[in-house]
Design a protein around this motif. Structure first.
Motif, PDB file in Angstrom:
ATOM      1  N   GLU A   2       0.848  -1.295   0.114  1.00 37.31           N
ATOM      2  CA  GLU A   2       0.051  -0.063   0.134  1.00 37.31           C
ATOM      3  C   GLU A   2       0.898   1.291   0.012  1.00 37.31           C
ATOM      4  O   GLU A   2       0.551   2.189  -0.768  1.00 37.31           O
ATOM      5  CB  GLU A   2      -0.810   0.016   1.306  1.00 37.31           C
ATOM      6  N   VAL A   3       1.962   1.221   0.813  1.00 35.11           N
ATOM      7  CA  VAL A   3       2.812   2.296   0.933  1.00 35.11           C
ATOM      8  C   VAL A   3       3.555   2.760  -0.347  1.00 35.11           C
ATOM      9  O   VAL A   3       3.596   3.754  -0.973  1.00 35.11           O
ATOM     10  CB  VAL A   3       4.119   2.419   2.139  1.00 35.11           C
ATOM     11  N   LEU A   4       3.981   1.326  -0.980  1.00 36.18           N
ATOM     12  CA  LEU A   4       4.740   1.705  -2.271  1.00 36.18           C
ATOM     13  C   LEU A   4       3.956   2.093  -3.399  1.00 36.18           C
ATOM     14  O   LEU A   4       4.368   3.158  -4.051  1.00 36.18           O
ATOM     15  CB  LEU A   4       5.582   0.452  -2.775  1.00 36.18           C
ATOM     16  N   LEU A   5       2.626   1.752  -3.572  1.00 37.33           N
ATOM     17  CA  LEU A   5       1.694   2.302  -4.552  1.00 37.33           C
ATOM     18  C   LEU A   5       1.434   3.635  -4.433  1.00 37.33           C
ATOM     19  O   LEU A   5       1.239   4.272  -5.365  1.00 37.33           O
ATOM     20  CB  LEU A   5       0.552   1.153  -4.534  1.00 37.33           C
ATOM     21  N   GLU A   6       1.150   3.878  -3.154  1.00 37.53           N
ATOM     22  CA  GLU A   6       0.597   5.446  -2.975  1.00 37.53           C
ATOM     23  C   GLU A   6       1.609   6.214  -2.993  1.00 37.53           C
ATOM     24  O   GLU A   6       1.353   7.518  -3.329  1.00 37.53           O
ATOM     25  CB  GLU A   6      -0.328   5.352  -1.369  1.00 37.53           C
ATOM     26  N   VAL A   7       2.824   5.966  -2.668  1.00 33.46           N
ATOM     27  CA  VAL A   7       4.324   6.967  -2.873  1.00 33.46           C
ATOM     28  C   VAL A   7       4.343   7.025  -4.345  1.00 33.46           C
ATOM     29  O   VAL A   7       4.549   8.265  -4.735  1.00 33.46           O
ATOM     30  CB  VAL A   7       5.287   6.454  -2.150  1.00 33.46           C
ATOM     31  N   ALA A   8       4.136   6.144  -4.981  1.00 33.48           N
ATOM     32  CA  ALA A   8       4.257   6.010  -6.697  1.00 33.48           C
ATOM     33  C   ALA A   8       3.225   6.897  -7.340  1.00 33.48           C
ATOM     34  O   ALA A   8       3.572   7.838  -8.051  1.00 33.48           O
ATOM     35  CB  ALA A   8       4.273   4.624  -7.402  1.00 33.48           C
ATOM     36  N   VAL A   9       2.002   6.742  -6.828  1.00 32.14           N
ATOM     37  CA  VAL A   9       1.019   7.711  -7.241  1.00 32.14           C
ATOM     38  C   VAL A   9       1.147   9.042  -7.102  1.00 32.14           C
ATOM     39  O   VAL A   9       0.961   9.907  -7.770  1.00 32.14           O
ATOM     40  CB  VAL A   9      -0.334   7.098  -6.898  1.00 32.14           C
ATOM     41  N   CYS A  10       1.556   9.153  -5.625  1.00 31.57           N
ATOM     42  CA  CYS A  10       1.680  10.834  -5.243  1.00 31.57           C
ATOM     43  C   CYS A  10       2.929  11.388  -6.231  1.00 31.57           C
ATOM     44  O   CYS A  10       2.804  12.479  -6.544  1.00 31.57           O
ATOM     45  CB  CYS A  10       2.168  10.946  -3.846  1.00 31.57           C
ATOM     46  N   LEU A  11       4.056  10.527  -6.367  1.00 29.84           N
ATOM     47  CA  LEU A  11       5.098  10.974  -7.296  1.00 29.84           C
ATOM     48  C   LEU A  11       4.496  11.581  -8.577  1.00 29.84           C
ATOM     49  O   LEU A  11       4.922  12.320  -9.406  1.00 29.84           O
ATOM     50  CB  LEU A  11       6.114  10.176  -7.246  1.00 29.84           C
ATOM     51  N   LEU A  12       3.648  10.384  -9.173  1.00 32.00           N
ATOM     52  CA  LEU A  12       3.251  10.807 -10.572  1.00 32.00           C
ATOM     53  C   LEU A  12       2.146  11.684 -10.641  1.00 32.00           C
ATOM     54  O   LEU A  12       2.286  12.647 -11.657  1.00 32.00           O
ATOM     55  CB  LEU A  12       2.417   9.299 -11.192  1.00 32.00           C
ATOM     56  N   LEU A  13       1.528  12.017  -9.725  1.00 34.16           N
ATOM     57  CA  LEU A  13       0.496  13.152  -9.573  1.00 34.16           C
ATOM     58  C   LEU A  13       1.477  14.558  -9.272  1.00 34.16           C
ATOM     59  O   LEU A  13       0.964  15.739 -10.211  1.00 34.16           O
ATOM     60  CB  LEU A  13      -0.566  12.985  -8.621  1.00 34.16           C
ATOM     61  N   PHE A  14       2.442  14.573  -8.620  1.00 36.48           N
ATOM     62  CA  PHE A  14       3.187  15.638  -8.335  1.00 36.48           C
ATOM     63  C   PHE A  14       3.919  15.988  -9.635  1.00 36.48           C
ATOM     64  O   PHE A  14       3.900  17.318 -10.100  1.00 36.48           O
ATOM     65  CB  PHE A  14       3.994  15.433  -7.159  1.00 36.48           C
ATOM     66  N   ASP A  15       4.296  14.832 -10.410  1.00 38.69           N
ATOM     67  CA  ASP A  15       5.081  15.256 -11.608  1.00 38.69           C
ATOM     68  C   ASP A  15       4.130  15.788 -12.562  1.00 38.69           C
ATOM     69  O   ASP A  15       4.628  16.782 -13.314  1.00 38.69           O
ATOM     70  CB  ASP A  15       5.506  13.880 -12.028  1.00 38.69           C
ATOM     71  N   PHE A  16       3.148  15.216 -12.639  1.00 37.19           N
ATOM     72  CA  PHE A  16       1.994  15.998 -13.663  1.00 37.19           C
ATOM     73  C   PHE A  16       1.720  17.464 -13.370  1.00 37.19           C
ATOM     74  O   PHE A  16       1.480  18.341 -14.293  1.00 37.19           O
ATOM     75  CB  PHE A  16       0.760  14.983 -13.726  1.00 37.19           C
ATOM     76  N   GLU A  17       1.141  17.758 -11.874  1.00 36.97           N
ATOM     77  CA  GLU A  17       1.128  19.072 -11.529  1.00 36.97           C
ATOM     78  C   GLU A  17       2.108  20.085 -11.858  1.00 36.97           C
ATOM     79  O   GLU A  17       2.061  21.172 -12.196  1.00 36.97           O
ATOM     80  CB  GLU A  17       0.532  19.111 -10.102  1.00 36.97           C
ATOM     81  N   TYR A  18       3.287  19.623 -11.511  1.00 35.41           N
ATOM     82  CA  TYR A  18       4.646  20.371 -11.714  1.00 35.41           C
ATOM     83  C   TYR A  18       4.957  20.869 -12.976  1.00 35.41           C
ATOM     84  O   TYR A  18       5.035  21.937 -13.517  1.00 35.41           O
ATOM     85  CB  TYR A  18       5.746  19.745 -11.011  1.00 35.41           C
ATOM     86  N   PHE A  19       4.632  19.754 -13.957  1.00 32.99           N
ATOM     87  CA  PHE A  19       4.688  19.890 -15.423  1.00 32.99           C
ATOM     88  C   PHE A  19       3.873  21.038 -15.999  1.00 32.99           C
ATOM     89  O   PHE A  19       4.201  21.712 -16.695  1.00 32.99           O
ATOM     90  CB  PHE A  19       4.483  18.581 -16.192  1.00 32.99           C
ATOM     91  N   LEU A  20       2.592  20.958 -15.720  1.00 32.13           N
ATOM     92  CA  LEU A  20       1.838  21.796 -16.057  1.00 32.13           C
ATOM     93  C   LEU A  20       1.883  23.364 -15.576  1.00 32.13           C
ATOM     94  O   LEU A  20       2.085  24.411 -16.196  1.00 32.13           O
ATOM     95  CB  LEU A  20       0.239  21.485 -15.598  1.00 32.13           C
ATOM     96  N   TRP A  21       2.257  23.272 -14.308  1.00 35.82           N
ATOM     97  CA  TRP A  21       2.621  24.559 -13.676  1.00 35.82           C
ATOM     98  C   TRP A  21       3.968  25.376 -14.329  1.00 35.82           C
ATOM     99  O   TRP A  21       3.993  26.494 -14.467  1.00 35.82           O
ATOM    100  CB  TRP A  21       2.840  24.408 -12.073  1.00 35.82           C
ATOM    101  N   HIS A  22       4.886  24.453 -14.442  1.00 36.23           N
ATOM    102  CA  HIS A  22       6.108  24.721 -14.962  1.00 36.23           C
ATOM    103  C   HIS A  22       5.984  25.380 -16.387  1.00 36.23           C
ATOM    104  O   HIS A  22       6.696  26.309 -17.014  1.00 36.23           O
ATOM    105  CB  HIS A  22       7.270  23.451 -14.967  1.00 36.23           C
ATOM    106  N   LEU A  23       5.201  24.541 -17.325  1.00 38.96           N
ATOM    107  CA  LEU A  23       5.169  24.852 -18.751  1.00 38.96           C
ATOM    108  C   LEU A  23       4.324  26.233 -18.777  1.00 38.96           C
ATOM    109  O   LEU A  23       4.931  26.930 -19.657  1.00 38.96           O
ATOM    110  CB  LEU A  23       4.226  23.821 -19.206  1.00 38.96           C
ATOM    111  N   LEU A  24       3.398  26.493 -18.005  1.00 41.47           N
ATOM    112  CA  LEU A  24       2.682  27.537 -18.053  1.00 41.47           C
ATOM    113  C   LEU A  24       3.668  28.949 -17.520  1.00 41.47           C
ATOM    114  O   LEU A  24       3.546  29.936 -18.114  1.00 41.47           O
ATOM    115  CB  LEU A  24       1.448  27.643 -17.058  1.00 41.47           C
ATOM    116  N   HIS A  25       4.576  28.507 -16.550  1.00 42.22           N
ATOM    117  CA  HIS A  25       5.264  29.728 -16.244  1.00 42.22           C
ATOM    118  C   HIS A  25       6.528  29.943 -17.186  1.00 42.22           C
ATOM    119  O   HIS A  25       7.168  31.157 -16.998  1.00 42.22           O
ATOM    120  CB  HIS A  25       5.867  29.395 -14.882  1.00 42.22           C
TER     121      HIS A  25
END
Length: 251
Positions: free
Chosen positions: A107-130
């Protein structure tokens, strides 16, 4: 679950401190500085040792003490003046609940991986926009690009808006997924470590991007090229979003 229960019992033994408003700030700053220290040592040693210098991505550029000190001062200032008030409000409105049982390892491994993938997507959009909107870049993101050749302490060298935005992305994802507090702590540690490694300026044999197959993870060479060229490699960790949007450049 048993393999994490002993670790969780050690954490909950300090429950009053963990639940205090001081813990998130000290946790974040201590982890950040601890992860930066090995690279700071490398920066000073590799100027004298050729065997280490070969791992520097931009071997012609080395940070000086005069470049490092302002980064440390700004990080301390941000943690005390900005992050602490935010965590205090969070502590007041949403007190932390520490369950007795630890989460299960899968459960920990899966949720950490999902959190990283979500953060990566959010940061990508934020970064591209800026980067695509000149006013946003000049007003909020330009500070982080002061150093074309990155070093570990430039990880958190950024504007207030950038610090709070990315901090919000990192904090909200475990909440949305309903993660166990231990999972949340592990995610924060992994996220801080990967961010520091991205900005370290070193491509070491054990770097994360060498451990992840098929070029799925860009790592320090990927992000270093972003600081050098400015117009590519906007995702912080993984490479799939840059490849999909045509902003990927190989290091």
């Amino acid at each position: 679950r048993l393999c994490l229960q002993s670790l969780w019992d050690l954490v909950t033994a300090k429950e009053p401190f963990i639940k205090s408003p001081f813990f998130p700030v000290l946790f974040s700053f201590t982890a950040y500085m601890a992860f930066c220290l090995p690279y700071i040592a490398l920066d000073f040693l590799s100027t004298r040792l050729p065997n280490l210098r070969k791992y520097k991505i931009q071997p012609q550029n080395y940070p000086t003490l005069g470049m490092m000190v302002p980064c440390i001062i700004q990080s301390v200032y941000h943690h005390v003046v900005l992050i602490f008030p935010v965590t205090f409000v969070h502590w007041y409105w949403r007190p932390m609940n520490l369950p007795v049982m630890a989460p299960e390892l899968p459960e920990v491994l899966l949720e950490v991986a999902v959190c990283l993938l979500l953060f990566d997507f959010e940061y990508f959009l934020w970064h591209l926009l800026h980067h695509k909107v000149p006013w946003l870049y000049k007003t909020f993101h330009k500070v982080h690009h002061k150093h074309v050749s990155t070093f570990a302490l430039t990880t958190q060298y950024s504007s207030v808006w950038e610090l709070l935005s990315l901090g919000f992305f990192a904090a909200i994802n475990p909440v949305l997924l309903g993660c166990h507090p231990l999972t949340e702590m592990i995610f924060f540690l992994v996220n801080i470590w990967l961010s520091v490694e991205d900005h370290s300026g070193y491509d070491l044999p054990w770097s994360t991007h060498r451990l992840v197959p098929f070029g799925l993870y860009g790592g320090a060479p990927h992000h270093d090229l972003h600081h050098l060229k400015f117009k590519s490699n906007y995702a912080p960790y993984f490479t799939h979003w840059d490849k999909l949007f045509g902003t990927f450049t190989e290091s």
